[in-house]
Design a protein around this motif. Structure first.
Motif, PDB file in Angstrom:
ATOM      1  N   TYR A 177      46.987  24.012  33.961  1.00  0.00           N
ATOM      2  CA  TYR A 177      46.578  23.341  32.714  1.00  0.00           C
ATOM      3  C   TYR A 177      45.131  23.675  32.329  1.00  0.00           C
ATOM      4  O   TYR A 177      44.356  22.791  31.997  1.00  0.00           O
ATOM      5  N   ILE A 178      44.761  24.940  32.442  1.00  0.00           N
ATOM      6  CA  ILE A 178      43.438  25.387  32.016  1.00  0.00           C
ATOM      7  C   ILE A 178      43.625  26.653  31.182  1.00  0.00           C
ATOM      8  O   ILE A 178      44.731  27.186  31.100  1.00  0.00           O
ATOM      9  N   SER A 179      42.569  27.135  30.563  1.00  0.00           N
ATOM     10  CA  SER A 179      42.705  28.321  29.720  1.00  0.00           C
ATOM     11  C   SER A 179      42.732  29.591  30.567  1.00  0.00           C
ATOM     12  O   SER A 179      42.298  29.601  31.715  1.00  0.00           O
ATOM     13  N   GLN A 180      43.245  30.658  29.982  1.00  0.00           N
ATOM     14  CA  GLN A 180      43.272  31.943  30.679  1.00  0.00           C
ATOM     15  C   GLN A 180      41.850  32.374  31.036  1.00  0.00           C
ATOM     16  O   GLN A 180      41.624  32.981  32.078  1.00  0.00           O
ATOM     17  N   LYS A 181      40.924  32.037  30.152  1.00  0.00           N
ATOM     18  CA  LYS A 181      39.537  32.446  30.391  1.00  0.00           C
ATOM     19  C   LYS A 181      38.999  31.847  31.680  1.00  0.00           C
ATOM     20  O   LYS A 181      38.298  32.514  32.452  1.00  0.00           O
ATOM     21  N   THR A 182      39.296  30.592  31.889  1.00  0.00           N
ATOM     22  CA  THR A 182      38.817  29.937  33.113  1.00  0.00           C
ATOM     23  C   THR A 182      39.427  30.578  34.350  1.00  0.00           C
ATOM     24  O   THR A 182      38.751  30.771  35.366  1.00  0.00           O
ATOM     25  N   VAL A 183      40.692  30.910  34.248  1.00  0.00           N
ATOM     26  CA  VAL A 183      41.336  31.590  35.381  1.00  0.00           C
ATOM     27  C   VAL A 183      40.596  32.895  35.660  1.00  0.00           C
ATOM     28  O   VAL A 183      40.296  33.218  36.815  1.00  0.00           O
ATOM     29  N   LYS A 184      40.279  33.623  34.615  1.00  0.00           N
ATOM     30  CA  LYS A 184      39.578  34.895  34.796  1.00  0.00           C
ATOM     31  C   LYS A 184      38.177  34.675  35.362  1.00  0.00           C
ATOM     32  O   LYS A 184      37.684  35.494  36.142  1.00  0.00           O
ATOM     33  N   ASN A 185      37.563  33.586  34.974  1.00  0.00           N
ATOM     34  CA  ASN A 185      36.246  33.254  35.547  1.00  0.00           C
ATOM     35  C   ASN A 185      36.363  33.009  37.041  1.00  0.00           C
ATOM     36  O   ASN A 185      35.562  33.529  37.828  1.00  0.00           O
ATOM     37  N   HIS A 186      37.339  32.217  37.426  1.00  0.00           N
ATOM     38  CA  HIS A 186      37.544  31.950  38.856  1.00  0.00           C
ATOM     39  C   HIS A 186      37.815  33.251  39.593  1.00  0.00           C
ATOM     40  O   HIS A 186      37.261  33.491  40.671  1.00  0.00           O
ATOM     41  N   LEU A 187      38.663  34.081  38.993  1.00  0.00           N
ATOM     42  CA  LEU A 187      38.990  35.353  39.631  1.00  0.00           C
ATOM     43  C   LEU A 187      37.735  36.205  39.817  1.00  0.00           C
ATOM     44  O   LEU A 187      37.533  36.810  40.870  1.00  0.00           O
ATOM     45  N   ALA A 188      36.891  36.233  38.798  1.00  0.00           N
ATOM     46  CA  ALA A 188      35.667  37.031  38.886  1.00  0.00           C
ATOM     47  C   ALA A 188      34.804  36.542  40.053  1.00  0.00           C
ATOM     48  O   ALA A 188      34.246  37.341  40.805  1.00  0.00           O
ATOM     49  N   ALA A 189      34.723  35.215  40.202  1.00  0.00           N
ATOM     50  CA  ALA A 189      33.946  34.641  41.301  1.00  0.00           C
ATOM     51  C   ALA A 189      34.565  35.026  42.642  1.00  0.00           C
ATOM     52  O   ALA A 189      33.865  35.363  43.600  1.00  0.00           O
TER      53      ALA A 189
END
Lengths: 215, 215
Positions: A177-189
């Motif tokens: 239940y979050i945006s794709q952008k946040t997922v990509k942010n987590h992935l980047a981290a």
DNA sequence: TGGTTGATAGGCCGCCCGGCTCATTCCGCT
DNA sequence: AGCGGAATGAGCCGGGCGGCCTATCAACCA
């Protein structure tokens, strides 16, 4: 008196084999745990002298379980077991309070030696690991008194597990239940922390480190 | 007479534990192999009644090793061991000639039962596997007399292993001295065969099936 | 109170990735 | 001689992916 042991591994086959071999070798196996949570619980109840703990277990990874046991009962020694010889994981394990690290390809005799060494306060590493540690020694050089850092945050771990389960970025976003952008942010981290450059590398490294599982 | 066994697993810790437990249970462990090639060789030399074989081993996977042993010595029974309960792998293993399939979370008693069943010609599956097999039963229904197909070709396996090692498509192409397009073609074939839609899923499934390894 | 960290999110850009169709060569089996 | 599978290769296309920068909000901590 024989040394009191707790075994923690999610494979009964390995636990039963170790129990018999270590009992024959003169140790006193007082309990068995099938996952990290059970290991923490039993360690608190039984207060064994040494815990033999697998890195990769369900519910709670071996490194985190080690950290909790060490925090709650510093006198309990923890010797880690792993499938893979990965220097980074060793560093995490040592920081979490482990006083031994063995790959599963070592012999019962080597395990026995490591347990006895742990009781007398020494730290034992598998020869395979000692070699690969030398290459990574510089990294440890920077900060010996490092605050116990949990490299991967809880949220990042959730993302990583879903990725390993085969989810794409949009699917992970939907499930959490979050945006794709946040997922990509987590992935980047995650990529930065695990020294990976794509999701496949991240999953492989995380599995080797026991952060996530391949169910 | 006690049943003559050959153990094949790449982790000495598990081999030694099993050897002791199974010896105590009345079996005669006549040899140990640390990889698939060694298992095939020793099976030919020792001609044990049963081989206990791990799915995931270096050099040569357990399924392929089973196939070779079965082809060369049909009277040698092979019981497979695995970390994960994956119905697809079971099907491959049975096709390769295995007459038993156990997850590593089962007890020594269950192993002993499976070995005895194998000797008398029966096939044993772990309860966990029997359950997941029911869901996949339709797939097996289509063709019982399937020619022994090696799902993943040698070249595809090489590509898959490099992907698991963290290589991108251009890097795999460079290492194998082929074009990026060919790598992508192999990957497309792999996705179809493993029912995956990207490299991460393919690596995860391949690891569970013992096709490739996470060193 | 101000600094740090974690979680959330947007935009932009370029490239790699996966799906599609098609062609060629070689090898082995029939 | 022919058939099929494996391995090689090409072009096209849309979308997912990863890099980079910025921003807000809450929690925590010194």
């Amino acid at each position: 008196m024989s040394i009191r042991l707790l075994l923690a591994d999610d494979h009964r086959m390995l636990r039963e084999g170790l129990r018999r071999s270590l009992t024959d070798a003169g140790f006193d196996v007082v309990g068995e745990a099938a996952d990290g949570e059970e290991a923490v619980e039993l360690a608190g109840q039984l207060l064994p002298e040494v815990v033999l703990m697998d890195v990769s277990m369900p519910h709670l990874g071996g490194v985190e379980a080690t950290r909790r046991i060490h925090d709650a009962h510093p006198e309990v020694r923890v010797v880690m077991l792993t499938m893979h010889a990965d220097a980074d994981v060793v560093a995490d394990a040592i920081r979490a309070g482990a006083c031994g690290y063995l790959v599963k390809d070592c012999s019962i005799d080597e395990i026995a030696d490591a347990i006895r060494a742990a009781v007398s306060g020494e730290t034992t590493l598998s020869p395979q690991l000692a070699a690969s540690m030398l290459g990574e020694l510089r990294k440890l050089d920077r900060g010996p008194a490092d605050p116990e850092e949990r490299l991967i945050t809880k949220r990042e771990e959730e993302v990583l597990q879903l990725i390993a389960d085969g989810c794409s970025t949009p699917e992970v976003a939907a499930k959490l239940y979050i945006s794709q952008k946040t997922v990509k942010n987590h992935l980047a981290a995650i990529y930065q922390k695990l020294d990976a450059r794509d999701r496949t590398q991240a999953v492989v490294r995380a599995v080797r480190m026991g952060i996530i599982r391949l169910d």
